[in-house]
Design an enzyme around this catalytic site. Sequence first.
Site, PDB file in Angstrom:
ATOM      1  N   ARG A 144     -37.059   4.623 -30.559  1.00 15.05           N
ATOM      2  CA  ARG A 144     -36.561   3.772 -31.655  1.00 15.05           C
ATOM      3  C   ARG A 144     -37.581   3.721 -32.789  1.00 15.05           C
ATOM      4  NH1 ARG A 144     -34.770  -0.580 -27.087  1.00 15.05           N
ATOM      5  NH2 ARG A 144     -32.569  -0.041 -26.939  1.00 15.05           N
ATOM      6  N   ARG A 195     -37.870 -17.443 -16.580  1.00  9.48           N
ATOM      7  CA  ARG A 195     -38.197 -16.040 -16.373  1.00  9.48           C
ATOM      8  C   ARG A 195     -38.795 -15.832 -14.980  1.00  9.48           C
ATOM      9  NH1 ARG A 195     -42.262 -12.262 -20.034  1.00  9.48           N
ATOM     10  NH2 ARG A 195     -41.394 -10.266 -19.406  1.00  9.48           N
ATOM     11  N   ASP A 236     -38.459   2.525 -26.472  1.00 11.18           N
ATOM     12  CA  ASP A 236     -39.031   1.805 -27.620  1.00 11.18           C
ATOM     13  C   ASP A 236     -39.664   2.795 -28.592  1.00 11.18           C
ATOM     14  OD1 ASP A 236     -39.600  -1.345 -26.335  1.00 11.18           O
ATOM     15  OD2 ASP A 236     -39.303   0.343 -24.988  1.00 11.18           O
ATOM     16  N   HIS A 291     -42.999  -3.432 -22.124  1.00  9.19           N
ATOM     17  CA  HIS A 291     -41.664  -3.176 -22.676  1.00  9.19           C
ATOM     18  C   HIS A 291     -41.063  -4.545 -22.962  1.00  9.19           C
ATOM     19  CE1 HIS A 291     -37.616  -1.796 -23.311  1.00  9.19           C
ATOM     20  NE2 HIS A 291     -37.161  -2.436 -22.252  1.00  9.19           N
TER      21      HIS A 291
END
Length: 350
Positions: free
Chosen positions: A186, A123, A183, A210
Amino acid sequence: MHKSCSASSLGPGGLDLTQAFFKPIQQTAPPSPTKRHTKVSVVGVGNVGMAIAQTILTQDLVDELALVDVNADKLRGEMLDLQHAAAFLPRTKIHASVDYAITAGSDLCIITAGARQNPGESRLNLLQRNVALFSHIVPPLAKYSPDSILMVVSNPVDILTYVAWKLSKFPSNRVIGSGTNLDSSRFRFLIADHLDVNAQDVQAYIVGEHGDSSVALWSSISVGGVPVLSFLEKQQIAYEKETLENIHKAVIDSAYEVISLKGYTSWAIGYSVASLARSILRNQRRIHPVSVLAKGFYGIEGGDVFLSLPAQLGRGGILGVTNVHLTDEEAQRFRDSANTILELQNQLGL
């Protein structure tokens, strides 16, 4: 790539035919200087960038749309495809160029470009490649539109919003990440589905990162103005915390499911970002959970970090952050979310 746009120069030698088609009336005055011309630039014409551009166009939010990408052929193709729909859309001037000069005078610059993660790539390495990419995107945007608002959609959105803030040298209110706006949508959908109500009647927020360390604010959820958890407790209606956690997990897994099924997400983020653009460009002063400079909120003092909090949006960008109540557990999770991001962010050397 040569800059292209819609124009009236269709006659021989580029003659402007406007004068031939329209006869002016007498005793006229020039247009009022108070008439505002709204311009948005979208950087990156992939699935997400084009879903955002298309949604902004169909919602009639701009007078002028500029598209920028490094892939000149795809960029021109996307521009032409949108221009060919002119008869079905509100009148908007659509430009495209690999040159950031096309973005000059933008009210809002939306960044969707980003490096994709390679198999087995860490990452941190992905982040470093994205920082390098942003170093070629953000400075020219800031140069050509010094009074604009920057909105970052590229992932990881919270860290890249911080990167954009640092590179642009803009005040923090004019650098926004799309954050957990989607988000939260949803989340509202899943709660509405559970209760068999319209999602627009559900007030619910996901805050923090997020991503996997996001925080669901169960304590402040309301439906039709009724606080859900306190109502259940007063009515002595039992509920299992595991059920709540499963709903939050479903929010986190939603994007992964869409990606596994169709290969990418596009439409939901397109509508999400268009809703943010509407609130900003039309000075709606609506509240959205977006990525903001969170230092000083809920005990975050360890460094500059961008996280999502419910914020009021308008022409000035972030107008303020709502003083939403967090339980001790929610506040701790929010701080943990900040620490997760800061740990990676500190390794970037910005």
